[in-house]
Design a protein around this motif. Structure first.
Motif, PDB file in Angstrom:
ATOM      1  N   CYS A   1       0.855  -1.189   0.000  1.00 41.29           N
ATOM      2  CA  CYS A   1       0.000   0.000   0.000  1.00 41.29           C
ATOM      3  C   CYS A   1       0.889   1.236   0.000  1.00 41.29           C
ATOM      4  CB  CYS A   1      -0.917  -0.010   1.226  1.00 41.29           C
ATOM      5  SG  CYS A   1      -2.046   1.395   1.289  1.00 41.29           S
ATOM      6  N   GLU A   2       0.972   1.895  -1.143  1.00 40.74           N
ATOM      7  CA  GLU A   2       1.851   3.053  -1.331  1.00 40.74           C
ATOM      8  C   GLU A   2       1.209   3.977  -2.367  1.00 40.74           C
ATOM      9  OE1 GLU A   2       4.191   5.896  -1.599  1.00 40.74           O
ATOM     10  OE2 GLU A   2       5.161   4.363  -0.338  1.00 40.74           O
TER      11      GLU A   2
ATOM     12  N   ILE B   1       7.452   4.691  -6.356  1.00 42.14           N
ATOM     13  CA  ILE B   1       7.911   3.868  -5.226  1.00 42.14           C
ATOM     14  C   ILE B   1       7.161   2.541  -5.206  1.00 42.14           C
ATOM     15  CG2 ILE B   1       8.060   3.706  -2.708  1.00 42.14           C
ATOM     16  CD1 ILE B   1       8.413   6.717  -2.624  1.00 42.14           C
ATOM     17  N   ARG B   2       5.857   2.593  -5.432  1.00 32.97           N
ATOM     18  CA  ARG B   2       5.060   1.359  -5.430  1.00 32.97           C
ATOM     19  C   ARG B   2       5.548   0.399  -6.519  1.00 32.97           C
ATOM     20  NH1 ARG B   2       0.743   3.491  -6.250  1.00 32.97           N
ATOM     21  NH2 ARG B   2       0.269   2.878  -8.395  1.00 32.97           N
TER      22      ARG B   2
ATOM     23  N   LEU C   1       3.120  -0.885   4.352  1.00 33.79           N
ATOM     24  CA  LEU C   1       2.245   0.286   4.441  1.00 33.79           C
ATOM     25  C   LEU C   1       3.035   1.585   4.442  1.00 33.79           C
ATOM     26  CD1 LEU C   1      -0.243  -0.734   7.296  1.00 33.79           C
ATOM     27  CD2 LEU C   1      -0.816  -0.440   4.881  1.00 33.79           C
ATOM     28  N   ASP C   2       2.721   2.462   3.503  1.00 32.31           N
ATOM     29  CA  ASP C   2       3.245   3.817   3.564  1.00 32.31           C
ATOM     30  C   ASP C   2       2.522   4.548   4.691  1.00 32.31           C
ATOM     31  OD1 ASP C   2       4.612   6.157   2.879  1.00 32.31           O
ATOM     32  OD2 ASP C   2       2.982   6.799   1.563  1.00 32.31           O
TER      33      ASP C   2
ATOM     34  N   ASN D   1      -4.119   3.296  -1.630  1.00 35.92           N
ATOM     35  CA  ASN D   1      -4.590   3.993  -0.431  1.00 35.92           C
ATOM     36  C   ASN D   1      -5.035   3.013   0.649  1.00 35.92           C
ATOM     37  OD1 ASN D   1      -7.533   3.390  -0.916  1.00 35.92           O
ATOM     38  ND2 ASN D   1      -7.125   4.651  -2.730  1.00 35.92           N
ATOM     39  N   GLY D   2      -5.249   3.565   1.828  1.00 32.59           N
ATOM     40  CA  GLY D   2      -5.602   2.740   2.973  1.00 32.59           C
ATOM     41  C   GLY D   2      -6.936   2.046   2.837  1.00 32.59           C
ATOM     42  N   GLU D   3      -7.905   2.721   2.250  1.00 33.69           N
ATOM     43  CA  GLU D   3      -9.227   2.121   2.071  1.00 33.69           C
ATOM     44  C   GLU D   3      -9.141   0.855   1.227  1.00 33.69           C
ATOM     45  OE1 GLU D   3      -9.944   6.541   2.732  1.00 33.69           O
ATOM     46  OE2 GLU D   3      -8.488   5.289   1.670  1.00 33.69           O
TER      47      GLU D   3
END
Length: 236
Positions: free
Chosen positions: A7-8, A13-14, A51-52, A33-35
């Motif tokens: 998750c980034e 970067i991802r 996780l970013d 995203n987090g969702e």
């Protein structure tokens, strides 16, 4: 298959993380995203989540808390451009297993993920791998059930992550022995862990909050200043 959720929100970067994890043999799912991370975790099992921290919407720290509530065994690695000591401590205190500061090299990334994956694999032993004689270990008010990988205090199960369980198990099996931080780090995080041994101190702090009667005056996990820790229990 070794499954990883990345998750980034930064595409470059991802993509960098995904490419290198795939080259190392991981099955990777990536989200922005987090969702979407929470939705992906609900729909499929993952061994490790990267996780970013700084993301729009639900940030990485909140996602970390929610994932840790859902699973005590999943490996969680936080990614951040922040390098302040307090940022690292905060992430570890909410349940992350490791913290990687950007920028990082492919070799560091894979080494950190491999180390967490080995720990995750250890938490899933089959019943045949655990001798009957070693399934229950008692130390004072504490009892370890190696088959279920649980720790009880006065017959009440303590809510531990698998890293915390491994630390308690290591301490109890070496009761009374002075254990330096490096030996604890090698035993829990592996020989090739890239991070510093302060991760041990943070996990000890979190663990004391769960097992000690008074965390400010620890009776069981005692500090040996300038060296490490010692497990002490007076059996009645």
């Amino acid at each position: 298959m070794k499954r990883v959720l990345v998750c980034e929100d930064e595409d470059t970067i991802r993509d960098f993380v995904v490419i290198n994890l795939k080259r190392a043999g991981y099955d990777v799912t990536d989200v922005k995203n987090g969702e979407d991370a929470l939705k992906a975790f609900e729909n499929a099992p993952f061994d490790i989540v990267l996780l970013d921290i700084m993301m729009p919407g639900i940030d990485g720290t909140k996602v970390c808390r929610l994932l840790r509530e859902k699973s005590k065994s999943v490996g969680i690695i936080m990614l951040s451009a922040k390098s302040q000591e307090m940022d690292k401590i905060n992430c570890l205190m909410i349940g992350a297993d490791d913290y990687v500061t950007k920028p990082f090299s492919p070799s560091e990334l894979i080494a950190r993920v491999d180390a967490i994956h080995r720990r995750v694999e250890i938490t899933r032993p089959s019943e045949e791998e655990i001798p009957v004689s070693s399934r229950d270990v008692v130390s004072g008010p504490f009892k370890i059930n190696a088959k279920m990988r649980t720790v009880c205090k006065n017959d009440k199960i303590i809510d531990l992550t698998q890293v915390e369980y491994q630390i308690v198990e290591f301490f109890i099996k070496n009761s009374g022995a002075a254990l330096d931080r490096k030996s604890i780090l090698r035993h829990i995080w592996g020989e090739n862990y890239y991070g510093d041994d302060k991760i041990v101190d943070v996990n000890i702090r979190r663990l004391r909050m769960k097992i000690e009667d008074d965390p400010s005056k620890p009776a069981y996990i005692q500090t040996i200043w300038g060296f490490g820790y010692k497990w002490m229990v007076v059996d009645n």
